[in-house]
Design an enzyme around this catalytic site. Structure first.
Site: not given
Ligand code: ATP
Length: 319
Positions: A11, A125, A127, A171
């Site tokens: 995000g 983020t 969050d 979240r």
């Molecule tokens: P936000 O908290 O703002 O939503 P985020 O970084 O937590 O941001 P995610 O959608 O969870 O958002 O992760 C972004 C991308 O990171 C995913 O689409 C994926 O490509 C990669 N990713 C997330 N979790 C994993 C994991 N456990 N292993 C490998 N890649 C991951």
């Protein structure tokens, strides 16, 4: 370390651009070649990579969103996808990567570092759900956006003597709701970390009305959810007109606050310094006002601690 790259993932959050700018300009200042990877891990796998200059990051410190774009990538979650990413990085001669994103993105960075790529994670983020850092980049701006919305809703709810339920992002983390509740003078703050009952909420609202409260503002965290249903239930029980507002994606946008710009600038600079020091598999953050770095594995395993003291203050002040 001769060539580094930067990407934004997951995000978007206000201040990501300030972080990109800090990585690029610190890298260039130290004599590195700096590459930009577009659309997060998805763009990395597709080789959407270009060289960045001082000018590539001109006029972006004040802009929300991310000039590098962001995406979610299912392919990167697979071993095969990550191997493709490593091959692409090698093909472009990239020795180190700075990943700006939330928990998921930093998990991705952790796995990338296991495949031999030097990686440093930056918490981007709204969050504020990363336990190792007091604040994440974007949280403060989102908080101010929520506050602005609350101030406006307060005007109209006072005029109509209504109950206003405002659903706030975050979240499973209640920080954005708690901080907004305190700053906005909300009557109730409902977060996933704390239990609540509808009966108790209705009683608080009715007691407030009896004491002469002109309106009643309830902040409801996304992690609890169900604003519309709750509004109907409150109206049904109390007989007071109740409206739900789900703030949604406006919380992600807007020009970053001074706090977020400064935080992003400090963390971006630190990330490059760590790479130059030969460090890998680390995340940077802020604790007690100081920039810190932790091992990515330990940092992501830390459990978030809800600020019970602040929650109690919110309760007392809302009487
Ligand atoms: P936000 O908290 O703002 O939503 P985020 O970084 O937590 O941001 P995610 O959608 O969870 O958002 O992760 C972004 C991308 O990171 C995913 O689409 C994926 O490509 C990669 N990713 C997330 N979790 C994993 C994991 N456990 N292993 C490998 N890649 C991951």
């Amino acid at each position: 370390m001769k060539t580094i790259a930067v990407l934004t993932s997951g995000g978007d959050a206000p201040g990501m651009n300030a972080a990109i700018r800090a990585v690029v300009r610190t890298g260039l200042h130290k004599g590195l070649k700096v590459m930009g990877i577009q659309r997060g891990y998805s763009g990395l796998i597709n080789g959407e990579i270009f060289e960045m200059t001082h000018h590539s990051v001109s006029d972006i410190i004040q802009r929300g969103g991310t000039i590098l774009k962001t995406a979610r990538s299912e392919e990167f979650r697979t071993e095969e996808g990550r191997k493709k990413a490593v091959n692409i990085l090698k093909a472009f001669g990239i020795d180190g990567v700075v990943v700006i994103g939330g928990d998921g993105s930093l998990q991705g960075a952790r796995l990338l570092s296991k495949l031999g790529i030097s990686t440093i994670g930056l918490p981007g983020t709204i969050d504020n759900d990363l336990a190792y850092t007091k604040y994440t980049i974007g949280f403060d701006t989102a908080l101010n956006t929520v506050l602005d919305a609350i101030n406006k809703l307060r005007d109209t709810s006072s005029s109509h003597e209504r109950v206003s339920i405002v659903e706030v992002m975050g979240r499973n983390c209640g920080d954005l709701s708690l901080y907004a509740g305190i700053a906005g003078g909300a009557e109730s703050v409902i977060v996933p970390e704390k239990g609540f009952t509808e009966d108790e909420l209705c009683r608080t609202i009715l007691e407030g009305k009896l004491r002469g409260k002109m309106h009643n503002l309830v902040i409801l965290a996304e992690g609890v959810g169900g604003a519309e249903k709750l509004a109907k239930r409150i109206q049904g029980v109390t007989g007071i007109e109740t409206r739900a507002t789900i703030l949604g994606h406006i919380q992600r946008g807007g020009s970053p606050s001074a706090f977020d710009r400064i935080l992003a600038s400090r963390l971006g600079a630190k990330a490059v310094e760590l790479l130059l020091d030969g460090k890998s598999s680390r995340v940077v953050g802020i604790r007690d006002g100081k920039v810190i770095d932790d091992g990515i594995e330990e940092a992501l395993a830390m459990e978030t601690k809800f600020d019970d003291e602040l929650y109690e203050i919110a309760k007392i002040l809302s009487y």
